[in-house]
Write a protein that holds these residues in place. Structure first.
Motif, PDB file in Angstrom:
ATOM      1  N   UNK A 144      -9.588  -7.664  -8.600  1.00 27.50           N
ATOM      2  CA  UNK A 144      -8.908  -8.705  -9.377  1.00 27.50           C
ATOM      3  C   UNK A 144      -7.651  -9.188  -8.661  1.00 27.50           C
ATOM      4  N   UNK A 145      -7.806  -9.586  -7.433  1.00 26.71           N
ATOM      5  CA  UNK A 145      -6.643 -10.046  -6.690  1.00 26.71           C
ATOM      6  C   UNK A 145      -6.424 -11.539  -6.911  1.00 26.71           C
ATOM      7  N   UNK A 146      -5.205 -11.971  -6.602  1.00 26.56           N
ATOM      8  CA  UNK A 146      -4.848 -13.371  -6.763  1.00 26.56           C
ATOM      9  C   UNK A 146      -5.189 -14.192  -5.542  1.00 26.56           C
ATOM     10  N   UNK A 147      -4.712 -15.429  -5.541  1.00 24.59           N
ATOM     11  CA  UNK A 147      -5.070 -16.366  -4.476  1.00 24.59           C
ATOM     12  C   UNK A 147      -4.412 -16.008  -3.149  1.00 24.59           C
ATOM     13  N   UNK A 148      -3.168 -15.517  -3.188  1.00 25.71           N
ATOM     14  CA  UNK A 148      -2.419 -15.233  -1.954  1.00 25.71           C
ATOM     15  C   UNK A 148      -1.907 -13.795  -1.990  1.00 25.71           C
ATOM     16  N   UNK A 149      -2.790 -12.806  -1.821  1.00 29.39           N
ATOM     17  CA  UNK A 149      -2.413 -11.405  -2.035  1.00 29.39           C
ATOM     18  C   UNK A 149      -1.485 -10.807  -0.991  1.00 29.39           C
ATOM     19  N   UNK A 150      -1.267 -11.488   0.138  1.00 31.27           N
ATOM     20  CA  UNK A 150      -0.360 -10.958   1.158  1.00 31.27           C
ATOM     21  C   UNK A 150       0.953 -11.728   1.249  1.00 31.27           C
ATOM     22  N   UNK A 151       1.171 -12.670   0.341  1.00 32.29           N
ATOM     23  CA  UNK A 151       2.463 -13.354   0.340  1.00 32.29           C
ATOM     24  C   UNK A 151       3.526 -12.421  -0.236  1.00 32.29           C
ATOM     25  N   UNK A 152       4.781 -12.817  -0.115  1.00 31.13           N
ATOM     26  CA  UNK A 152       5.855 -12.110  -0.805  1.00 31.13           C
ATOM     27  C   UNK A 152       6.359 -12.995  -1.942  1.00 31.13           C
ATOM     28  N   UNK A 153       7.174 -12.409  -2.825  1.00 31.13           N
ATOM     29  CA  UNK A 153       7.544 -13.118  -4.042  1.00 31.13           C
ATOM     30  C   UNK A 153       9.052 -13.225  -4.217  1.00 31.13           C
ATOM     31  N   UNK A 154       9.468 -14.349  -4.775  1.00 26.08           N
ATOM     32  CA  UNK A 154      10.809 -14.523  -5.326  1.00 26.08           C
ATOM     33  C   UNK A 154      10.633 -14.731  -6.823  1.00 26.08           C
ATOM     34  N   UNK A 155      11.354 -13.972  -7.622  1.00 31.41           N
ATOM     35  CA  UNK A 155      11.193 -14.023  -9.073  1.00 31.41           C
ATOM     36  C   UNK A 155      12.515 -14.420  -9.721  1.00 31.41           C
ATOM     37  N   UNK A 156      12.453 -15.385 -10.627  1.00 30.93           N
ATOM     38  CA  UNK A 156      13.612 -15.707 -11.462  1.00 30.93           C
ATOM     39  C   UNK A 156      13.187 -15.604 -12.917  1.00 30.93           C
ATOM     40  N   UNK A 157      13.866 -14.725 -13.642  1.00 32.30           N
ATOM     41  CA  UNK A 157      13.639 -14.648 -15.084  1.00 32.30           C
ATOM     42  C   UNK A 157      14.646 -15.560 -15.767  1.00 32.30           C
ATOM     43  N   UNK A 158      14.124 -16.574 -16.467  1.00 32.82           N
ATOM     44  CA  UNK A 158      14.978 -17.493 -17.200  1.00 32.82           C
ATOM     45  C   UNK A 158      14.806 -17.245 -18.693  1.00 32.82           C
TER      46      UNK A 158
ATOM     47  N   UNK B 106       0.815  -1.214   0.000  1.00 35.96           N
ATOM     48  CA  UNK B 106       0.000   0.000   0.000  1.00 35.96           C
ATOM     49  C   UNK B 106       0.851   1.268   0.000  1.00 35.96           C
ATOM     50  N   UNK B 107       2.054   1.194   0.601  1.00 36.77           N
ATOM     51  CA  UNK B 107       2.926   2.366   0.630  1.00 36.77           C
ATOM     52  C   UNK B 107       3.761   2.511  -0.644  1.00 36.77           C
ATOM     53  N   UNK B 108       3.542   1.640  -1.614  1.00 36.09           N
ATOM     54  CA  UNK B 108       4.250   1.719  -2.887  1.00 36.09           C
ATOM     55  C   UNK B 108       5.512   0.889  -2.958  1.00 36.09           C
ATOM     56  N   UNK B 109       5.957   0.331  -1.831  1.00 41.13           N
ATOM     57  CA  UNK B 109       7.171  -0.489  -1.832  1.00 41.13           C
ATOM     58  C   UNK B 109       6.893  -1.858  -2.445  1.00 41.13           C
ATOM     59  N   UNK B 110       7.952  -2.532  -2.839  1.00 39.05           N
ATOM     60  CA  UNK B 110       7.792  -3.806  -3.538  1.00 39.05           C
ATOM     61  C   UNK B 110       7.460  -4.953  -2.593  1.00 39.05           C
ATOM     62  N   UNK B 111       6.726  -5.920  -3.108  1.00 39.65           N
ATOM     63  CA  UNK B 111       6.458  -7.176  -2.393  1.00 39.65           C
ATOM     64  C   UNK B 111       7.459  -8.253  -2.801  1.00 39.65           C
ATOM     65  N   UNK B 112       8.385  -7.903  -3.682  1.00 38.97           N
ATOM     66  CA  UNK B 112       9.350  -8.871  -4.201  1.00 38.97           C
ATOM     67  C   UNK B 112      10.587  -8.886  -3.305  1.00 38.97           C
ATOM     68  N   UNK B 113      10.920 -10.051  -2.771  1.00 32.89           N
ATOM     69  CA  UNK B 113      12.093 -10.194  -1.910  1.00 32.89           C
ATOM     70  C   UNK B 113      13.368 -10.029  -2.725  1.00 32.89           C
ATOM     71  N   UNK B 114      13.410 -10.669  -3.887  1.00 33.99           N
ATOM     72  CA  UNK B 114      14.568 -10.580  -4.777  1.00 33.99           C
ATOM     73  C   UNK B 114      14.138 -11.007  -6.172  1.00 33.99           C
ATOM     74  N   UNK B 115      14.828 -10.470  -7.167  1.00 38.37           N
ATOM     75  CA  UNK B 115      14.584 -10.800  -8.566  1.00 38.37           C
ATOM     76  C   UNK B 115      15.922 -11.172  -9.191  1.00 38.37           C
ATOM     77  N   UNK B 116      16.040 -12.416  -9.648  1.00 38.36           N
ATOM     78  CA  UNK B 116      17.262 -12.856 -10.334  1.00 38.36           C
ATOM     79  C   UNK B 116      16.955 -12.935 -11.821  1.00 38.36           C
TER      80      UNK B 116
END
Length: 558
Positions: free
Chosen positions: A193-207, A120-130
């Motif tokens: 239009x929220x997803x199943x787990x809207x309060x989780x955090x995310x780890x993203x890997x772009x392959x 809500x404060x605009x900060x990311x929910x993503x822990x890390x993006x590789x």
């Protein structure tokens, strides 16, 4: 030992990557021949080596098995209510939103600027993006790509030009949509239009390969799985890993090193690994047959215009011996190729045809005959082809053949008389992963493209089906769009797994609830239609119903 270039992962110059199963000090061993090893676990590693020195690996006592890397292709109002997820999120029910859990999305990247992945404060929910496609600062223990931390992502979001700070983009939009279905908070739609787990955090890997976002190599996915598992373990949080990729290049029996590695990793940490069954159900890319000593087989297939390469991967009992002959659309024969040839290359016009008889592995008694057709210039002429199988010595006689996936050769490449069963794509064929089929929740029928399991084989079936047709999900650049495919069924289950682990692990109700236990409860709680026999090759154990599953967990899992 013969190596075939068209199946190798090239890393620039003449270096290639292979998957190895090892013992001892593999890093020091391969350094003696100028190679690099990345450890994935105490048994599996990826070795980068000069192609000319690849045969030397077979002389190392530290190496127990070797497998060449292969390409996997991305499978191009949320249906939360039909999956019984909305009721689980409500305050007067379980009120589960994914808090304390991690969604690991291994895909084409993410639009990290989309507000659905911000607090809500605009900060990311993503822990890390590789981002494995950007050279720079890889994570500890890895050799390639760039890891962006939460702090760097927030710095980018505070900038008027965020992509000058963190240049990682999701050019396909696939990973953004998948992440949104599993974990979007719906801020771009006031929560609608929220997803199943809207309060989780995310780890993203772009392959993916540099300059080509449509496919990834099996080695890249293996690295990504290790990365997100290690991160979740370090943070002490349960993780659901979503892999929306698929390929046909393999035996579809879970016995390749790639599949064995995913099977092993699915038992690591407090995790669940979710993989779609793929979009090959109606593609016509699979054929099963039986040959006898006096009855050769002729398999007709068609190729589309505009393709530069395709393969046929044929699997049979090693005790059987037969020759193969490929007939081109113009009637020209590539000649009869036998086991004694082992590897043969034929040049016909602008085509290079390579036919290779592989060996059984330590995991399988089956033999692969791999046929690769490559245009040396231009494209392959479209038309009707014929694959002849000529018996020499037959004991069993059964065989299976696969063409590449839709993403590789389009729907206009197909067998004239295909087999619908056993069309689940790799790596959903690994054991202990959660296989997700796709259905149309508006009419309740299986999606015709959804990969189909093996008949009369409980280990070769989907686990569960989730909505896969016209799924509203976040799009790159903001807002939402509709997406179709089993790729978009899997994240419904990924998000559901997070809510299950929130109730069980985060809330302290059942601290050892993950892996096969989680998979078993998903199956148990599925909705099943009267008149259908379960489990079956299309729906598996039924349609995802998280509310049913949580009710059963509350009653029996504590």
């Amino acid at each position: 030992m013969v190596f075939h270039n068209y199946r190798m992962t090239r890393k620039g110059g003449d270096r290639v990557e292979v998957i190895v199963k090892y013992n001892g000090d593999i890093i020091q061993a391969v350094e003696r021949i100028g190679a690099q090893a990345e450890l994935l676990s105490h048994q599996y590693a990826i070795v980068s080596i000069e192609e000319s020195r690849l045969p030397e690996l077979y002389g190392f006592t530290e190496i127990e098995d070797i497998e060449l890397s292969k390409r996997l292709y991305i499978k191009l109002n949320y249906q939360l209510t039909s999956s019984c997820i909305t009721s689980v999120q409500e305050k007067n029910s379980f009120h589960l939103l994914g808090k304390g859990t991690i969604a690991a999305i291994i895909d084409s990247g993410i639009d990290y600027t989309h507000v659905d992945f911000r607090n809500e404060d605009g900060s990311t929910r993503i822990i890390a993006l590789w981002d494995q496609t950007i050279e720079g600062n890889p994570p500890d223990g890895f050799l390639e790509g760039t890891e962006y931390t939460r702090e760097q992502l927030n710095e980018a979001l505070d900038s008027p030009r965020p992509f000058t700070v963190v240049p990682s983009r999701d050019n396909l939009g696939h990973g953004t949509a998948v992440a949104g279905i599993a974990a979007g908070n719906g801020q771009a739609s006031a929560g609608e239009n929220r997803g199943a787990a809207p309060l989780c955090e995310l780890l993203i890997v772009k392959v993916g390969q540099k300059g080509n976002d449509t496919f990834a190599q099996s080695t890249e996915i293996m690295r990504a799985v290790k990365y997100v598992t290690d991160k979740a373990r370090m943070l002490g949080r349960p993780v659901a890993i979503n892999l929306s990729f698929g390929m046909n290049n393999g035996a579809h029996d879970g016995q390749s090193l790639f599949e064995e590695y995913l099977t092993a990793m699915s038992s690591e940490w407090k995790s669940a690994m979710i993989i779609p069954t793929g979009n090959e159900g109606a593609a016509g890319h699979h054929y099963e047959g039986r040959i006898t000593s006096d009855n050769p087989a002729e398999i007709a297939f068609f190729t589309a215009s505009g393709i530069e390469t395709f393969y046929l991967t044929l699997w049979k009992d090693f005790a059987d011996s037969f020759a193969v002959e490929l007939i081109l659309p113009n009637g020209t024969s590539a000649g009869v190729v036998t086991l004694e040839d082992r590897r043969k290359q034929i040049r016909l016009g602008n085509l290079l045809i390579t036919i290779l008889y592989e060996q059984p592995t330590r995991y399988s008694v089956r033999q692969e005959i791999f046929i690769n057709v490559q245009a040396q210039s231009g494209t392959i002429a479209p038309g009707a082809w014929l694959l002849r199988i000529l018996p020499t010595r037959i004991v069993n006689g059964t065989f299976t053949v696969w063409l590449p996936t839709l993403e590789e050769v389009t729907a206009k490449t197909y067998f004239s008389r295909p087999t619908v069963n056993n069309t689940i794509t790799l790596p959903a064929t690994a054991r202990k992963v959660i296989r997700v089929a796709g259905y149309n929740d508006r009419i309740g029928s299986i999606a015709p493209f959804s990969g189909v399991g093996r008949v009369n084989d409980p280990d070769g079936l989907p686990d569960i089906a989730a909505p896969a047709v016209n799924i509203l999900a976040p799009r790159t650049g903001g807002g939402y769009d509709a997406f179709t495919g089993t790729s978009f069924a899997a994240p419904f289950v990924t998000g559901s797994a997070l809510l299950m682990m929130e109730w069980a692990i985060v809330n302290g109700n059942a601290p050892f609830f993950y892996g096969e236990r989680l998979r078993a409860y998903l199956r148990w709680g599925a909705n099943r239609s009267v008149g259908l026999r379960y489990p079956n090759p299309t729906f598996g154990y039924g349609r995802l119903c998280l509310d049913n599953t949580l009710q059963l967990m509350q009653q029996y899992a504590i």
